[in-house]
Design a protein around this motif. Structure first.
Motif, PDB file in Angstrom:
ATOM      1  N   SER B 238       0.827  -1.215   0.000  1.00  0.00           N
ATOM      2  CA  SER B 238       0.000   0.000   0.000  1.00  0.00           C
ATOM      3  C   SER B 238       0.855   1.256   0.000  1.00  0.00           C
ATOM      4  O   SER B 238       0.453   2.284  -0.545  1.00  0.00           O
ATOM      5  N   GLN B 239       2.035   1.179   0.590  1.00  0.00           N
ATOM      6  CA  GLN B 239       2.920   2.356   0.543  1.00  0.00           C
ATOM      7  C   GLN B 239       3.336   2.643  -0.892  1.00  0.00           C
ATOM      8  O   GLN B 239       3.375   3.801  -1.331  1.00  0.00           O
ATOM      9  N   MET B 240       3.609   1.567  -1.640  1.00  0.00           N
ATOM     10  CA  MET B 240       3.996   1.751  -3.034  1.00  0.00           C
ATOM     11  C   MET B 240       2.835   2.335  -3.846  1.00  0.00           C
ATOM     12  O   MET B 240       3.036   3.195  -4.703  1.00  0.00           O
ATOM     13  N   VAL B 241       1.621   1.883  -3.541  1.00  0.00           N
ATOM     14  CA  VAL B 241       0.438   2.426  -4.227  1.00  0.00           C
ATOM     15  C   VAL B 241       0.325   3.922  -3.966  1.00  0.00           C
ATOM     16  O   VAL B 241       0.110   4.724  -4.882  1.00  0.00           O
ATOM     17  N   ASN B 242       0.499   4.336  -2.715  1.00  0.00           N
ATOM     18  CA  ASN B 242       0.438   5.767  -2.395  1.00  0.00           C
ATOM     19  C   ASN B 242       1.495   6.551  -3.155  1.00  0.00           C
ATOM     20  O   ASN B 242       1.213   7.611  -3.717  1.00  0.00           O
ATOM     21  N   ASP B 243       2.715   6.002  -3.149  1.00  0.00           N
ATOM     22  CA  ASP B 243       3.811   6.710  -3.814  1.00  0.00           C
ATOM     23  C   ASP B 243       3.539   6.846  -5.305  1.00  0.00           C
ATOM     24  O   ASP B 243       3.834   7.878  -5.907  1.00  0.00           O
ATOM     25  N   VAL B 244       2.977   5.800  -5.896  1.00  0.00           N
ATOM     26  CA  VAL B 244       2.656   5.849  -7.325  1.00  0.00           C
ATOM     27  C   VAL B 244       1.624   6.940  -7.596  1.00  0.00           C
ATOM     28  O   VAL B 244       1.753   7.726  -8.533  1.00  0.00           O
ATOM     29  N   LYS B 245       0.611   7.012  -6.751  1.00  0.00           N
ATOM     30  CA  LYS B 245      -0.437   8.023  -6.978  1.00  0.00           C
ATOM     31  C   LYS B 245       0.114   9.441  -6.820  1.00  0.00           C
ATOM     32  O   LYS B 245      -0.279  10.352  -7.545  1.00  0.00           O
ATOM     33  N   ILE B 246       1.008   9.614  -5.873  1.00  0.00           N
ATOM     34  CA  ILE B 246       1.577  10.945  -5.659  1.00  0.00           C
ATOM     35  C   ILE B 246       2.463  11.334  -6.839  1.00  0.00           C
ATOM     36  O   ILE B 246       2.342  12.426  -7.393  1.00  0.00           O
ATOM     37  N   ALA B 247       3.336  10.419  -7.259  1.00  0.00           N
ATOM     38  CA  ALA B 247       4.210  10.732  -8.397  1.00  0.00           C
ATOM     39  C   ALA B 247       3.397  10.886  -9.677  1.00  0.00           C
ATOM     40  O   ALA B 247       3.686  11.747 -10.511  1.00  0.00           O
ATOM     41  N   GLY B 248       2.357  10.077  -9.821  1.00  0.00           N
ATOM     42  CA  GLY B 248       1.522  10.126 -11.021  1.00  0.00           C
ATOM     43  C   GLY B 248       0.751  11.425 -11.152  1.00  0.00           C
ATOM     44  O   GLY B 248       0.343  11.799 -12.254  1.00  0.00           O
ATOM     45  N   ALA B 249       0.565  12.138 -10.048  1.00  0.00           N
ATOM     46  CA  ALA B 249      -0.177  13.404 -10.096  1.00  0.00           C
ATOM     47  C   ALA B 249       0.559  14.460 -10.907  1.00  0.00           C
ATOM     48  O   ALA B 249      -0.053  15.414 -11.381  1.00  0.00           O
TER      49      ALA B 249
END
Lengths: 483, 282
Positions: B238-249
């Motif tokens: 889930s940490q990786m999912v969060n990081d992906v969403k933040i970078a993807g923004a």
């Protein structure tokens, strides 16, 4: 020589009553607010009222009211009954349309002709359209019995205050969500009048909550754990910040963000009609339009004659008192926005691009900017890349249709585009090639509740309007649901 | 008579229709559950990803302009080629995932059937997701779903082949092109799948397949500015999912992950709605 000048034709403001100050609308009634700030009329800098700045306690109260109304009333009410409330709201907005129009023009600075003929009728139409959806959600395309999200936090901009409210609130309510809405800092008055409409419609308490404030209030709303869905219209920068803020949460978002639309005029276009489309594309609502046709792409062999015709037409644009029914171009919404327009325009001068405005007298008080074009613009110029959000048009040229498309798509945005041509196959080809969510062919800046609106790429997530827009307020119970 | 020595396969990446090694020269070891060595697939680098995005972007215009019928036929052709290699896939999956060949064959059959299911959607998407809109004025107004561009995917660790199919098929059937990061633990069926693609009339660059380390490459998928969408169904952390969403923004990537494997919603999540207005008049 006889001239045919227009006599002043001022719309009376006596239909409007503005309180000296306002609180927030929470759980069906107005509550006291704190830390008030002035809302001013941008056309003459007159202070219209004092608006409360919602802090975390106010946001919390509003979200709790919305949650309570969602659980006790709104989510269990049959769609047919929900729909009737939306119909009531639509009708009351029509009944009070003139009042809304005058208030919008006072608070926003847009010409009364636009608030009267476009903003307010369209806002009412959005409620009427979505009212009919409330009991037909099984047909939205998400399978049987799609569910609402719960509480929607909605943040809207200052360019179409009541219309953006309608775009947000109507589909949310039709789908069975309850809402906490935050209008823009400089244009809260019509949202607060809308709160009275909710009262007159006897909308159950807490279904619509309106809290006023600035960006800090918006951030509190986005971050509130009781909010299930965010709907935002505004800048791409803030849209990205919202996307980051909700990353660790289950919240869903629709984002309607910036644009830098190309308006492409092919050499077979009817020039007089195209010129009207160019003017409507960039000078409608002072260019405070995310989908404004701010990059004009002229086929090289008709560039000169089109620019000449455009200049003649621009000299006829009437800039001045927004309450005058003959006014075409109203006031810039705020001092802050005016300085942004001025500084981006200055960058065009600095980069050696040629600026032109018709002779035009601007009022001494208030925030004003003349209709302006820049010719000889290249794709590298800031005025061709950045959203100005004002009555400033950048003119570029192209030789071949392929070049037009390449230039049109050369932007991180993808909200809208315009095509002018008499050749059907060319229009459809160009429409297919353009990477934008709304394509206007031989027209521009048309909006309708039944027509989905929203962008590709960095112009945002999701659509508003039509079946596509409504589905953003619902969750499917069937396959394919996201983790 | 001496025992015949098997000719073993070199497992490489699949980028732009070619089978390059990683530009980094790196590989990693794959072992069977019993600990025996199987292969050294490529350990793809950030540069390999960037090369793959360039290939995918270049392929997009042609693939999205192909008729839906044509795309459907090419996808169906891929299913035909998969069917011919079903036993090979089953052996590979069985050796990697430690399941028996019968169960592995079951997975292969499911993957093929799933692929065919998605192939059939190519020319039906506008019918279910488009509309003509009754606006109040003399305008013809219609909305069509359109491919988003380059949409990447992080495939799940297992089932390796079915997971790969569920990631790729819904992305490309609409006209998107893709870069998919295969299962890190079981990457070999993905490369064998690439061999299927290479013999299926699929234009080069439409599907690009990388093998490598999920935690190393995922952040680069997330932050790449020329990737429009990202399927992260294969991410569990889930940490990786969060990081992906933040970078993807940073470029407002459309980032989705799905529970279900067979759903038109998986296709439509990576399409944009385009609405066109034209006046009606004489």
């Amino acid at each position: 020589m006889t001239t045919f000048d227009y006599a002043p034709a001022l719309e009376s403001r006596s239909i409007v009553t503005i309180d000296p100050s306002y609180g927030h609308f929470v759980n069906g009634r107005f509550i006291e607010g704190k830390n008030h700030f002035a809302s001013i009329n941008p056309s003459n800098e007159e202070v219209l009222s004092q608006i409360a700045l919602a802090g975390s306690a106010d946001v919390d109260l509003a979200v709790k009211a919305a949650r309570g109304a969602y659980e006790i009333t709104w989510s269990v009410m049959p769609g047919r009954e929900r729909g009737k409330y939306l119909y009531r709201i639509a009708r009351i907005m029509q009944e009070r349309a003139r009042e809304f129009a005058v208030l919008e023009t006072l608070d926003n600075g847009k010409p009364i002709r636009e608030s009267r003929d476009i903003d307010i009728p369209l806002a009412a139409a959005h409620f009427f359209y979505h009212a009919g959806w409330a009991d037909k959600l099984d047909y939205v395309g998400l399978g049987q019995s799609p569910r609402p999200h719960g509480v929607a936090g909605q943040i809207i901009p200052w360019n179409f205050p009541l219309l953006m409210l309608a775009w947000k609130v109507a589909p949310a309510l039709a789908a069975g969500n309850t809402v906490v809405l935050k209008p823009a800092e400089s244009t809260s008055l019509t949202a607060l009048l809308f709160a009275q409409v909710c009262q007159q419609a006897e909308l159950p308490a807490g279904v619509v909550n309106i809290i006023t404030g600035n960006g800090s209030t918006g951030a509190l709303l986005v971050d509130h754990p009781g909010v299930d869905k965010i709907a935002f219209t505004g800048s791409t920068e803030v849209g990205k910040a919202i996307a980051r803020a909700i990353a660790p949460t289950k919240k869903k978002a629709t984002l309607e963000l910036g644009g830098k639309a190309a308006n492409i005029i092919f050499d077979d276009a009817p020039i007089d009609e195209a010129v009207e489309g160019i003017v409507n594309g960039i000078f409608f609502n002072q260019g405070h339009v995310c989908c404004a046709g701010s990059r004009l792409l002229l086929q090289e062999n008709i560039a000169e004659q089109t620019i000449e015709a455009l200049k003649v037409r621009m000299a006829k644009i009437r800039v001045g008192n927004p309450l005058d029914k003959n006014t075409d171009l109203g006031a810039i919404n705020s001092a802050e926005q005016l300085s942004k327009i001025e500084s981006l325009s200055a960058s065009g001068d600095d980069e050696g691009v040629h600026r032109w405005s018709p002779p035009c007298e601007l009022p001494a008080k208030g925030y004003w900017f003349p209709p302006t074009i820049f010719t000889g613009v290249t794709q590298a110029n800031r005025i061709a890349r950045e959203e100005i959000f004002g009555p400033v048009l950048s003119i570029l040229t192209f030789r071949t249709p392929a070049e037009a498309i390449e230039k049109a798509n050369n932007t991180p945005y993808g909200l809208s585009a315009g095509i002018w041509s008499e050749k059907g196959s060319r229009i459809l080809w160009a429409a297919q090639q353009l990477r934008a969510g709304v394509i206007w062919a031989n027209t521009f800046n048309k909006f309708d509740p039944a027509s989905p609106f929203g962008g590709y790429k960095e112009s945002g997530w999701g659509r508003e309007g039509g079946r596509h827009g409504l589905s953003a307020y619902l969750l499917s119970n069937e396959n394919g649901e996201e983790k | 008579m001496s025992e015949r020595i098997e000719v073993k396969k070199t497992y490489k990446l699949f980028i732009g229709g070619a089978f390059p090694r990683s530009e980094s020269g790196r590989t990693y070891e794959i072992f069977a559950p019993d600990g025996s060595f199987i292969a050294n697939p490529s350990l793809a680098s950030r540069k390999d990803l960037r090369d793959a995005v360039v290939a995918a972007r270049a392929a997009h215009a042609g693939w999205t302009a192909a008729t839906a019928y044509n795309r459907g036929q090419i996808l169906y052709r891929i299913a035909e080629m998969l069917e011919g290699r079903a036993d090979q896939f089953a052996r590979e999956i069985a050796s990697l995932e430690g399941i028996n060949e019968q169960d592995a064959l079951q997975e292969v059959h499911s993957a093929i059937d799933q692929w065919v299911w998605y192939a059939g959607w190519s020319d039906k998407l506008s019918s279910i997701a488009g509309s003509t809109n009754q606006v109040s004025g003399p305008f013809y107004n219609f909305t069509i779903p359109e491919a988003m561009g380059v949409v990447a995917a992080i495939a799940p660790e297992s089932p390796s082949l079915l997971g790969l199919v569920n990631a790729i098929a819904p992305i490309i059937v609409s006209g998107n092109t893709t870069i998919v990061l295969a299962s890190t633990r079981s990457p070999l069926p993905a490369i064998t799948f690439a061999e299927v693609l290479a013999t299926s009339d699929l234009p080069h660059g439409v599907i690009n397949i990388l093998t490598g380390n999920k935690s190393e490459l995922t952040p680069w998928f997330a932050s790449h500015m020329d990737i429009n969408g990202l399927d992260i169904s294969g991410l569990e952390d889930s940490q990786m999912v969060n990081d992906v969403k933040i970078a993807g923004a940073d470029n407002l990537k459309r980032i989705h992950s799905f529970h279900e494997s067979a759903s038109p919603q998986r296709i439509l999540s990576f399409m944009e709605a385009k609405t066109i207005w034209h006046p009606i008049g004489i």
